[in-house]
Design a protein around this motif. Sequence first.
Motif, PDB file in Angstrom:
ATOM      1  N   VAL A   1       0.857  -1.184   0.000  1.00 42.86           N
ATOM      2  CA  VAL A   1       0.000   0.000   0.000  1.00 42.86           C
ATOM      3  C   VAL A   1       0.890   1.230   0.000  1.00 42.86           C
ATOM      4  O   VAL A   1       1.848   1.305   0.775  1.00 42.86           O
ATOM      5  N   THR A   2       0.600   2.178  -0.881  1.00 43.05           N
ATOM      6  CA  THR A   2       1.381   3.410  -0.920  1.00 43.05           C
ATOM      7  C   THR A   2       0.550   4.564  -0.378  1.00 43.05           C
ATOM      8  O   THR A   2      -0.664   4.616  -0.563  1.00 43.05           O
ATOM      9  N   HIS A   3       1.249   5.481   0.299  1.00 47.47           N
ATOM     10  CA  HIS A   3       0.611   6.663   0.870  1.00 47.47           C
ATOM     11  C   HIS A   3       1.452   7.872   0.483  1.00 47.47           C
ATOM     12  O   HIS A   3       2.650   7.905   0.758  1.00 47.47           O
ATOM     13  N   LEU A   4       0.818   8.858  -0.135  1.00 47.43           N
ATOM     14  CA  LEU A   4       1.493  10.097  -0.487  1.00 47.43           C
ATOM     15  C   LEU A   4       0.828  11.212   0.306  1.00 47.43           C
ATOM     16  O   LEU A   4      -0.379  11.408   0.222  1.00 47.43           O
ATOM     17  N   ALA A   5       1.633  11.915   1.091  1.00 43.63           N
ATOM     18  CA  ALA A   5       1.115  12.982   1.930  1.00 43.63           C
ATOM     19  C   ALA A   5       1.795  14.294   1.602  1.00 43.63           C
ATOM     20  O   ALA A   5       2.865  14.317   0.999  1.00 43.63           O
ATOM     21  N   ALA A   6       1.165  15.380   1.993  1.00 44.04           N
ATOM     22  CA  ALA A   6       1.734  16.714   1.809  1.00 44.04           C
ATOM     23  C   ALA A   6       1.902  17.363   3.175  1.00 44.04           C
ATOM     24  O   ALA A   6       1.068  17.192   4.060  1.00 44.04           O
ATOM     25  N   GLY A   7       2.987  18.073   3.343  1.00 46.52           N
ATOM     26  CA  GLY A   7       3.225  18.766   4.597  1.00 46.52           C
ATOM     27  C   GLY A   7       4.661  18.621   5.032  1.00 46.52           C
ATOM     28  O   GLY A   7       5.553  18.331   4.229  1.00 46.52           O
ATOM     29  N   ASP A   8       4.885  18.814   6.295  1.00 47.31           N
ATOM     30  CA  ASP A   8       6.209  18.697   6.881  1.00 47.31           C
ATOM     31  C   ASP A   8       6.605  17.218   6.912  1.00 47.31           C
ATOM     32  O   ASP A   8       5.962  16.435   7.617  1.00 47.31           O
ATOM     33  N   PRO A   9       7.640  16.815   6.170  1.00 43.86           N
ATOM     34  CA  PRO A   9       8.010  15.395   6.134  1.00 43.86           C
ATOM     35  C   PRO A   9       8.291  14.804   7.514  1.00 43.86           C
ATOM     36  O   PRO A   9       7.941  13.660   7.781  1.00 43.86           O
ATOM     37  N   ALA A  10       8.888  15.575   8.405  1.00 39.70           N
ATOM     38  CA  ALA A  10       9.187  15.060   9.748  1.00 39.70           C
ATOM     39  C   ALA A  10       7.912  14.718  10.509  1.00 39.70           C
ATOM     40  O   ALA A  10       7.874  13.766  11.289  1.00 39.70           O
ATOM     41  N   ARG A  11       6.851  15.445  10.266  1.00 36.60           N
ATOM     42  CA  ARG A  11       5.580  15.168  10.935  1.00 36.60           C
ATOM     43  C   ARG A  11       4.700  14.205  10.138  1.00 36.60           C
ATOM     44  O   ARG A  11       3.907  13.474  10.699  1.00 36.60           O
ATOM     45  N   GLY A  12       4.842  14.199   8.815  1.00 38.83           N
ATOM     46  CA  GLY A  12       3.974  13.395   7.963  1.00 38.83           C
ATOM     47  C   GLY A  12       4.183  11.911   8.093  1.00 38.83           C
ATOM     48  O   GLY A  12       3.283  11.112   7.861  1.00 38.83           O
ATOM     49  N   ILE A  13       5.386  11.531   8.461  1.00 38.69           N
ATOM     50  CA  ILE A  13       5.697  10.116   8.568  1.00 38.69           C
ATOM     51  C   ILE A  13       5.499   9.688   9.998  1.00 38.69           C
ATOM     52  O   ILE A  13       4.913   8.734  10.320  1.00 38.69           O
TER      53      ILE A  13
END
Length: 75
Positions: free
Chosen positions: A63-75
């Motif tokens: 499963v892939t997830h693509l998010a937008a925002g601050d990478p340190a918080r997004g993961i």
Amino acid sequence: MVQTATGLACRITGAEIHLVHTVDAGSPPGSTAIALTETFREAHAFLDETARRISTHFAGGIVTHLAAGDPARGI
């Protein structure tokens, strides 16, 4: 890390691998919507290629997830 996760998932019945990629959506001065769209396109292509490579070694769900925002918080 992906190799380690794949190796572990191969040992667990019913395991899935979730790939998460976060794009820093903060618009630098002078950036355009086209540039941001291209960034997301490239990130999606990166996830797809990574999932394809994993699928040659892992038969379970990927499963892939693509998010937008601050990478340190997004993961």
